[in-house]
Structure formats: C-alpha cells, structure tokens
Design an enzyme around this catalytic site. Structure first.
Site, PDB file in Angstrom:
ATOM      1  N   GLY A  44       0.835  -1.193   0.000  1.00  0.00           N
ATOM      2  CA  GLY A  44       0.000   0.000   0.000  1.00  0.00           C
ATOM      3  C   GLY A  44       0.869   1.243   0.000  1.00  0.00           C
ATOM      4  O   GLY A  44       2.041   1.194  -0.387  1.00  0.00           O
ATOM      5  N   GLY A  47       4.076   0.690   2.117  1.00  0.00           N
ATOM      6  CA  GLY A  47       4.951  -0.338   1.568  1.00  0.00           C
ATOM      7  C   GLY A  47       5.526   0.043   0.210  1.00  0.00           C
ATOM      8  O   GLY A  47       6.732  -0.086  -0.029  1.00  0.00           O
ATOM      9  N   ARG A 339     -14.338  12.474  13.516  1.00  0.00           N
ATOM     10  CA  ARG A 339     -15.145  11.294  13.233  1.00  0.00           C
ATOM     11  C   ARG A 339     -15.750  10.655  14.473  1.00  0.00           C
ATOM     12  O   ARG A 339     -16.910  10.251  14.462  1.00  0.00           O
ATOM     13  CB  ARG A 339     -14.275  10.266  12.512  1.00  0.00           C
ATOM     14  CG  ARG A 339     -13.915  10.742  11.142  1.00  0.00           C
ATOM     15  CD  ARG A 339     -12.930   9.851  10.447  1.00  0.00           C
ATOM     16  NE  ARG A 339     -12.730  10.345   9.089  1.00  0.00           N
ATOM     17  CZ  ARG A 339     -11.865   9.839   8.234  1.00  0.00           C
ATOM     18  NH1 ARG A 339     -11.091   8.832   8.588  1.00  0.00           N
ATOM     19  NH2 ARG A 339     -11.751  10.332   7.025  1.00  0.00           N
ATOM     20  N   GLU A 455      -0.634   2.246   8.670  1.00  0.00           N
ATOM     21  CA  GLU A 455      -1.698   1.889   9.616  1.00  0.00           C
ATOM     22  C   GLU A 455      -1.284   0.729  10.517  1.00  0.00           C
ATOM     23  O   GLU A 455      -1.850   0.539  11.600  1.00  0.00           O
ATOM     24  CB  GLU A 455      -2.984   1.533   8.847  1.00  0.00           C
ATOM     25  CG  GLU A 455      -4.210   1.403   9.734  1.00  0.00           C
ATOM     26  CD  GLU A 455      -5.499   1.062   8.977  1.00  0.00           C
ATOM     27  OE1 GLU A 455      -5.487   1.138   7.732  1.00  0.00           O
ATOM     28  OE2 GLU A 455      -6.508   0.739   9.617  1.00  0.00           O
ATOM     29  N   ARG A 465      -8.110   9.188  14.598  1.00  0.00           N
ATOM     30  CA  ARG A 465      -7.394   9.781  13.470  1.00  0.00           C
ATOM     31  C   ARG A 465      -8.262  10.817  12.783  1.00  0.00           C
ATOM     32  O   ARG A 465      -9.459  10.616  12.599  1.00  0.00           O
ATOM     33  CB  ARG A 465      -7.011   8.699  12.461  1.00  0.00           C
ATOM     34  CG  ARG A 465      -6.305   9.259  11.228  1.00  0.00           C
ATOM     35  CD  ARG A 465      -5.824   8.178  10.292  1.00  0.00           C
ATOM     36  NE  ARG A 465      -6.906   7.419   9.694  1.00  0.00           N
ATOM     37  CZ  ARG A 465      -7.688   7.854   8.707  1.00  0.00           C
ATOM     38  NH1 ARG A 465      -7.547   9.084   8.236  1.00  0.00           N
ATOM     39  NH2 ARG A 465      -8.633   7.085   8.209  1.00  0.00           N
TER      40      ARG A 465
END
Lengths: 667, 254
Positions: A44, A47, A339, A455, A465
């Site tokens: 991702g 990486g 959130r 993550e 977050r």
C-alpha cells in the site's frame, strides 16, 4: 516507563528534533547498501513508497503482497484526500497547526515528536506526488485545489475527486514498478506472510506462502518492514477490503513485538447503512461530503417512525421539523467535527428513536442546501438574472457532480436510490484502526530489525485519526522517515552476511506454519469460516464498538474465548494446501482475529477512561462527551504476548512539553 | 423495493492452468435484489462448502469498484450487463427471477487461468515496469505549485489515471488488445509537464512490452471503452498512436 519500551525520541526542541536527527543518524555507504536485503510486506502507500525509496538508495528489496498486483492494496480505496501544511489557501495553516490539530484530534494520546515530524514532512509528500505525476484537483489558474476535512478549521486537504488514495497509490506503485524493472526490487504478488523469523533476538526474515500453489517459502532479510495495514476486519463488517487482515502484525506480536492501543479503533460516521444479513462489507461515503452535506434526523419521533415505515419521504419533512444535530451541538465545527464525535452523535440520535431507514439505524446526509447555493453561484458567474428554481438546481447538481460524482454513482449502485434527488442515508461503520504494533521514533518495533509503517503501527493518531491523515502518514513513513531511520539499525549490520534459510530458526518457523495449515484442514467441522467471522464481528461490534462498558467487555472476552475454542474444533475448511484455496487463507486470518478480538476487549477494559474512539459508558461528561483521565491513563498501552493467549501490559508515558492538554472541545 | 430471486448459474470451473476446464451448473434461491453479484457468489460458495464441494475461486478485494481485482465475464460481457460498473458494484436488482447467468473468467492468452475465475494479470505490471512512471527519485521534488497545470489538462490526465487495471478492456476485445490500458497510462503522463522528458521513450517501451506479452493489435472496434468500468475514452488510444509515431520519427533522427 518499563525498560522494554524505549521510544528513542531525540533530544532537543520539538522543531529541531527531526532536522537534527536526520542529519546525524548513521549512514550506510552505497557499496554496503547493495549487500543489505530488506523485506517489505504489504504494497500500500507505506509499503510501495518505502520499497521505491529504499531501492532507489541501493538496498536490495523484496516486496510481498497477497493481492495479484501491488496496485490493489487497500490504500487504493481511500477517497477524500491527504492533508499537508502547505498553507496554499493563506488561511493560517502551518506545521504547528497541523501538529496541534492532529494531537487534539487524537484526544491527546499520541507522541508529540512523531506527530510533529509527520506535520513537517507532509509538505514534501505533496511535492513528491505531484512530481511523480499524481493528477490532483486544480483550480482554473493551474494551482492545486484544497478542501476542508473534519477536526480542522483550515483547508489543507489535497484531493483527486473521491479517488485520492487511488491516485497516490498508483503514484507510489509506479515508482515501485520502476524499481522492479531495474531489478532492485523483486516482487512477490499472491504471497502471504505467515511468520517472522527471529535469530538471537533479531528479526532475520519471514515465512511466506505462495497462494497459487500453496508452497511455503523462506526469505532472509537484514530488516523486515510490515506495511500491512489495519485490523478493522476483526469486526467482519467494515469499510476494509475483504482481504485486509491482521495476520502479519499478529504473527510478529506472537514472536514478541508489542501490540499498542488495540482498542483504539475508528468508527467512521458516513457509511452506507447495512441492508441485510447477506452484507459482506460496508462502503464509506467520503468525509469530504460533510463539506457540502448537512446531517440531520427528524426532530419528531412520529416523523422518524413514518419514514422507517415508508409512509413519507425525507423531502416531506419541513425545514423546522429537522434536527441538524451536529450544528446544534457543536456550533463552532458543525458538520466538520472529528469522526469519533460525529459517530457517537449519530448513535445517540438513533438510540433515542430518531433514526431512519427500515432498521432505524441511519441518519440523513443532505445536499439540497448546498446544491442550491452552488446553483446560485453558477447563475451569477454566467450572468443569468432571475434564474428559475429548476435552472438553479440543475446547475448546482452539475457542481456537486464534478466534486463527488464517483461517490454519488457508487451510492446509487449500492442502494438503488438517486442521491441527487433524495438525501443519502448513512450510519457509522468500522473504518480504521489507530492501534497497531508498538514502534519507536525510528518506526522499529521492540524486535530489532522489525519495523511497522503506516496503519500497521500505532504511532501518530492517538485515540482518533483525523480525516485525510492516513494517506499522509503512510507516505510520510515510506517516503521520508524510513529511508533515514533504517540507517540507525542497518549501519550496524553491514558485517552480517546473508543467513542461510537452512538455519534452524527458518526450519522451525516453517514447520509451525505448516502445522497450523494442517490443523485447519484436518478439523473438517460443520461451520464455514465466515460463520465464525460474522459471530466474532457481532461480539466486538456490540461490546467493543462505539460504546463500551465493564460488564459488556467482560462478557465479550468470555464469548470470544468460547468462540475461538469452537472454531478450532468445528470449522470446515475445504480443499487442500497445494493449490489456490481462498477458504484456507480466510481461515488463517480469522484464527488470528479470534485472538486479537480478545486483546482489544482486554485493552478497552483496562483503559478506565473515554478518549477519542474509545468511549467507556462509565466515563462521560454530563453532556455525553468523552471524559479522559489524564492522571492515570496518559500512556500508550503496549501489550506483550505470552503463550496461551496471555498478555502483560507495558506503559509508555506520554509527555506533553509543547501542548497544554485540555478537554477537547468542538463547540 | 427488495425482492428475492431464484437463479440458474453456469460457472466456468478449471482446477489449474493445465486443466481443460468446463461449465458447471448451480442453482441459488432467495437471492435478495439488494445483494451485490459477489455476495450472491458468497451465498453459492457457502452452499458448496456445506455440500462438501469445492467453492469457486474468484478475485475480489475492495468491493467498492476501485481495486480492480474483480474480473467476471457475465453473460458475455466483462463485469456484466450494466455500463461503467465493476462486478463487485453490480447488484442483483439488475437481474430477474428465473434468469440463467453465465459466468466465465477473462479470456485472453496473456491472462492465463490460475483457477476457476481467477486469471494471472501480471503482464500489466510488467508493462508499467517497462515505462509507466516518471523517473524521479524520492526527495528531488520542487514545490508542488511551482508548475501551474491548466485545469483541463489536469482533469484529462485524471480521467486517464482513473483506470483500475482490471483487464476488462482486454477481455472485451476480439484481439485481446491492451491498447486502452496502456494508452491510459501513456496519456496521463503525456498530458502533464512532468511527463514530457520521457514522453517518447515511455510510449516506445510500454508498447514494446505490450507486444512482447502477446496482447493483440487494436482494430478500433471500441469494445474496450464501451465495457470499461471507469469509462476510459478511446481518445487515449489515438493520443498514444500519435505519440508512438512521433517517437518512431524522433528515434530515426538520432
């Protein structure tokens, strides 16, 4: 602080720490880099960017991903945007403000030094991405466009329609593929990491399984980077991809890497509600929609009931009979509260009987107001005097379409309802996990040579977050942090020759992996893997989701233990180990979730306070806001694993030298 | 409104690349119209497992239409009957009670079958490795706003970059041509100032790799674009052809 946890935060002023450290960290000379091998698990944002950057430096890199191509990692699905303290909007942004917003947004449970570094390198990420051809949204003058996200009052979010993650990942992926082309990176797609190998206390490689033929492979590395994402799929239903899993991180945990703050999970407020038992995953509607959408429920219970029963439509509810509850409760931030706050507020309204949808578990996200506002602006621009209502709405819809077209289309595909004409229905769903492998300032776990990026680590987001910060962290870790910090370890490894994979540690690790696979296939029980996964998900969602209590968590721990026992005696895994077998892959992942689930509840039980996404019902203010306990819980909870699913807690005290901690207020 | 469907399925089963493969027929009942196509396959697979049969292997991951994993050829069309929709976003409300649905893998020589509906699309990665990038090392970038880019160019580059690499274009093409996929990447960079230094080299090398992988030629039928779940336009192929010719002339001059 226990001796096992040394965060290795450099001395000096906050503003100088990273600059100074970067300039003094030991280096590895180019000739030596060529003989140092680095294994990266996961492709991702973290990486792929780490792989490209490290290969460019000259290291020999191997990348593993379970998908058929590196480009499919789940970062691809991130929608709304990426934060950076560019201050292109001249609205008062700065490195310090991004740092402050992130610490506050995380409810004061993250490390100052890490977060400051993140804010510092955020601007480099935008430069890097643009240079590699990422087509961010632009204004007519040709400069980059920004939008607002939750938990901040500046516009610092860069975006590419609702596909920002896709564009950033494809940018990092193209850099990775370029290195694959030059032979500096060897790519192992359709491979799953099933154990880390440690020799004399250091991480020295991995055991991976070629998913197409089931062969187990041993790979040596001087260092191993886990860039394997979060563990949200423990809930079964989440916005994660179907294959997202905790297995790599969990195997590392069982080999001694500490797992930090596992109970810090993020429930995202704007997802498409569950439609039925068949549901396999949930779909996010980007937080950027809260820019232009207003969230409401009916102010009267009888209206809510009539809507649930389909007797009336949302547009039938008069303006004065609507409760824009976020604007009511949090006038300063309104619909743009963080959130965790937005999710709890939705739950509060639905629990109180004001929810809509058949299930009563949904609220409205309404674009009518801003559609008209945009329509009027367009009419003005085009010099249309006295436009008709139809003209205004049509022009407004065109603007909304340009901003969020792909999201609106997706909503219609899934629900069969046209969101341009009717408000969307949304409900909170599991989205992201702030917890993860404990890492020091260098992003190294407590196992020397084993790193966790993106993550998969715990480090930057505290207990919650902020939107558009996951992409920022993944790319910060991969592009701009690890290329420097890995030198601190590898500069001492230049004399280490590649260790033969015939070493007994590799043989032993492979034998254990084979043992687990054989055991899963030999149970031949009566229930599918999904049956257990769904049951686990429900336990965790109900007792360790948006609200948690002592009694509920204790019950959940017992239930997870019982479910795990049943899984290992009654799961049915078809097929064999020597060919592509998706059910076997799933079984291994669910087995790990069944252990992680227990630790999450244990961590949530232990943390006798509410902070960020962790809401303990026993600890709230009179107004129902999260009530932190800084006196006793201002620490990172890092759990050490012992055989037979036992854990010991280690605490890393959090020190705030630069920020005065206070109760978070968005009013 | 939600309804339930009973369906007949004809699904391609193939143990591995060497197996000849054949269609198998299955029945699924009480399928809610709110389900996605892949959720219907989840139901079928759980049925097969319970009956001690081998479940059907298929690629899927995000189930949000963006990762490009899912790749079912449904009733003769890549990703099924709806326009601009991936298999995972196709919902059962697009089907009727009693329908027979035929499901196959992508059919193209450069995409060999691994098992059942799963094919090997690594040829696409190799094409990207051949030139689908801008050669800039991490840390060399100037300020992102240093080069203004006209909004229309940026938007057009984004539209090209929206390709999800699923391979539907290849599956739709009678020649198994990968021109739409390759041209989308070539176009993205050709439209941006950052992509100019390597513009000619990029198109030459990506096309060479595409040919090496065994993808067919383009005969401008347009099936690729018609079936593309992201609506990638044929104009990218035209742009790539122009760039390719320009690159060939430029190479001759040297």
């Amino acid at each position: 602080m226990t001796s096992k946890l040394n965060s290795k935060i450099p001395e000096g002023n906050l503003e100088q720490k990273w600059t100074k450290y970067r300039s003094t960290v030991p280096l590895v000379n180019p000739a030596n880099k060529r003989s140092l091998e680095i294994i990266i698990v996961g492709s991702g944002l973290a990486g792929a960017s780490a792989a490209a950057s490290l290969a460019e430096l000259g290291y020999k890199v191997k990348v593993f991903c379970f998908q058929d191509s590196a480009r499919r990692a789940h970062s691809i699905a991130a929608q709304g945007g990426i934060n950076a303290a560019k201050n292109y909007q001249n609205d008062g942004d700065s490195t310090y403000r991004l740092f402050y917003d992130t610490i506050k947004g995380g409810d004061y449970r993250s490390r100052e030094a890490n977060v400051y570094r993140l804010a510092e390198v955020s601007t480099n990420i935008i430069d890097q991405s643009v240079a590699s051809g990422v087509p961010f949204a632009r204004e007519y003058g040709g400069l980059l466009s920004n939008r607002s996200f939750g938990g901040t009052q500046v516009q610092r979010t860069f975006y590419a329609a609702g596909q920002t993650g896709q564009q950033l990942l494809l940018g990092a992926y193209s850099g990775l593929q370029r290195q694959v082309g030059t032979g500096n990176v060897k790519m192992y797609a359709r491979h799953e990491m099933l154990d880390v190998v440690t020799i004399d206390g250091k991480c020295r490689g991995i055991i991976a399984r070629d998913l197409t033929n089931g062969k187990l492979e041993r790979h040596f590395g001087h260092a191993v980077l886990l860039c394997t994402g979060g563990y949200g799929n423990v809930f079964f239903l989440s916005t994660n991809a179907m294959g997202s899993n905790v297995t790599a991180a969990w195997k590392a945990h069982k080999k001694g890497a500490m797992f930090a703050n596992p109970c810090f999970t993020q429930i995202h407020p704007t997802c498409i509600p569950v439609s039925g038992d068949h549901q396999s995953k949930l779909t996010l509607m980007s937080e950027s929609l809260r820019n232009d959408g207003r969230i409401w429920v009916p102010a009267k219970k009888e209206d809510a009931l009539a809507l649930r029963e389909g007797r009336i439509k949302p547009n039938d509810i008069r303006e004065e009979d609507r409760d824009y509850y976020l604007e009511r409760r949090y006038p300063a931030f309104g619909n743009l509260v963080p959130r965790d706050v937005a999710s709890r507020a939705a739950k509060e309204r639905c629990d109180a009987g004001y929810g809509v949808n058949k299930t009563g578990e949904a609220v409205y996200l309404d674009f009518a107001f801003n559609t008209i506002r945009y329509g009027k602006i367009e009419a003005n621009k085009k010099g249309i005097n006295n436009p008709t209502d139809e003209q205004i709405v049509a022009m407004g819809k065109a603007v909304v379409k340009e901003k969020y077209g792909n999201l609106f289309d997706m909503y219609e595909q899934i629900t069969g309802v046209n969101p341009y004409d009717q408000p969307m229905m949304i409900y909170p769903a599991v989205h992201y996990t702030m917890g993860g492998l404990w890492v020091d300032y260098n992003l190294m776990t407590n196992i020397p040579g084993l790193y966790a990026l993106g993550e998969a680590n715990f480090s930057d987001h505290g207990a919650n977050r902020l939107g558009a910060s996951a992409l920022m962290q993944g790319l910060a870790d991969g592009y701009f942090v690890i290329p420097y910090t890995i030198g601190a370890y590898l500069s001492n490894e230049i004399m280490t020759k590649a260790i033969s994979t015939d070493h007994e540690a590799f043989v032993e690790a492979e034998k254990n992996v084979q043992g687990t696979i054989d055991r899963l296939l030999s149970i031949k029980g009566t229930k599918t893997v999904d049956y257990y996964h769904k049951k686990l998900g429900l336990i965790i969602w109900n007792q360790c989701g948006m609200a948690r209590s002592e009694a509920g968590l204790k019950e959940a721990i017992a239930n997870v233990q019982a479910l795990r026992e049943e899984f290992w005696s009654n799961v049915k895994v078809p097929g064999d180990a020597n060919s592509l077998n998706p059910e076997l892959e799933k079984a291994g992942r669910v087995a790990d979730f069944l252990e992680l689930g227990e630790l999450m509840c244990k961590d949530a039980l232990d943390r006798e306070e509410s902070c960020g996404g962790h809401f303990r019902e026993e600890h709230q203010t009179e107004e129902g806001e999260a009530l932190r306990n800084d006196e006793d819980y201002k620490y990172v909870a890092a759990w050490e694993y012992f055989a037979g699913t036992n854990w010991e807690l280690h605490k890393e005290e959090l020190i705030y030298d630069n920020i005065k901690i206070a109760q978070r207020s968005y009013k | 409104m939600e309804k339930n469907l009973n369906l007949n399925l004809k699904v391609w089963r193939q143990k591995n690349a060497d197996d000849k493969g054949k269609f198998e027929e299955y029945k699924v009942n009480d399928i809610s119209t709110d389900m996605s196509f892949l959720e219907m396959f989840d139901v079928l697979n759980s049925q097969l497992i319970t009956e001690d049969k081998d479940p059907i292997a298929f690629d899927h991951d995000c189930r949000e239409g963006i990762c490009g994993s899912c790749s079912m050829h449904i009733n003769g069309r890549p990703h099924g009957p709806k326009h601009a929709v991936t298999t995972c976003q196709l919902h059962m409300r697009s089907f009727n009670d009693g329908d027979t649905i035929v499901v196959e893998p992508w059919r193209a020589a450069p995409f060999p079958v691994i098992k059942d509906l799963v094919v090997n699309r690594s040829a696409f990665d190799r094409i990207i490795s051949a030139g689908g990038f801008i050669s800039i090392n991490t840390g060399n970038a100037q300020d992102a706003n240093a080069i203004p880019i006209p909004k229309d160019d940026a938007d057009e580059a984004f539209a090209a970059a929206a390709c999800i690499g699923c391979g539907a274009c290849v599956a739709a093409c009678k020649n198994a041509s990968a021109m739409l996929f390759v041209s989308a990447k070539v176009s993205q960079f050709a439209l941006l100032p950052q992509g100019q230094p390597e513009r000619h080299q990029r198109v030459s090398e990506m096309v060479a790799q595409m040919d090496l992988e065994g993808f067919g030629a383009c005969t401008n039928t347009g099936a690729c674009s018609a079936e593309c779940p992201k609506g990638i336009s044929l104009t990218h192929i035209a742009r790539m052809n122009r760039d390719y010719i320009a690159a060939s002339f430029a190479a001759n001059e040297k």
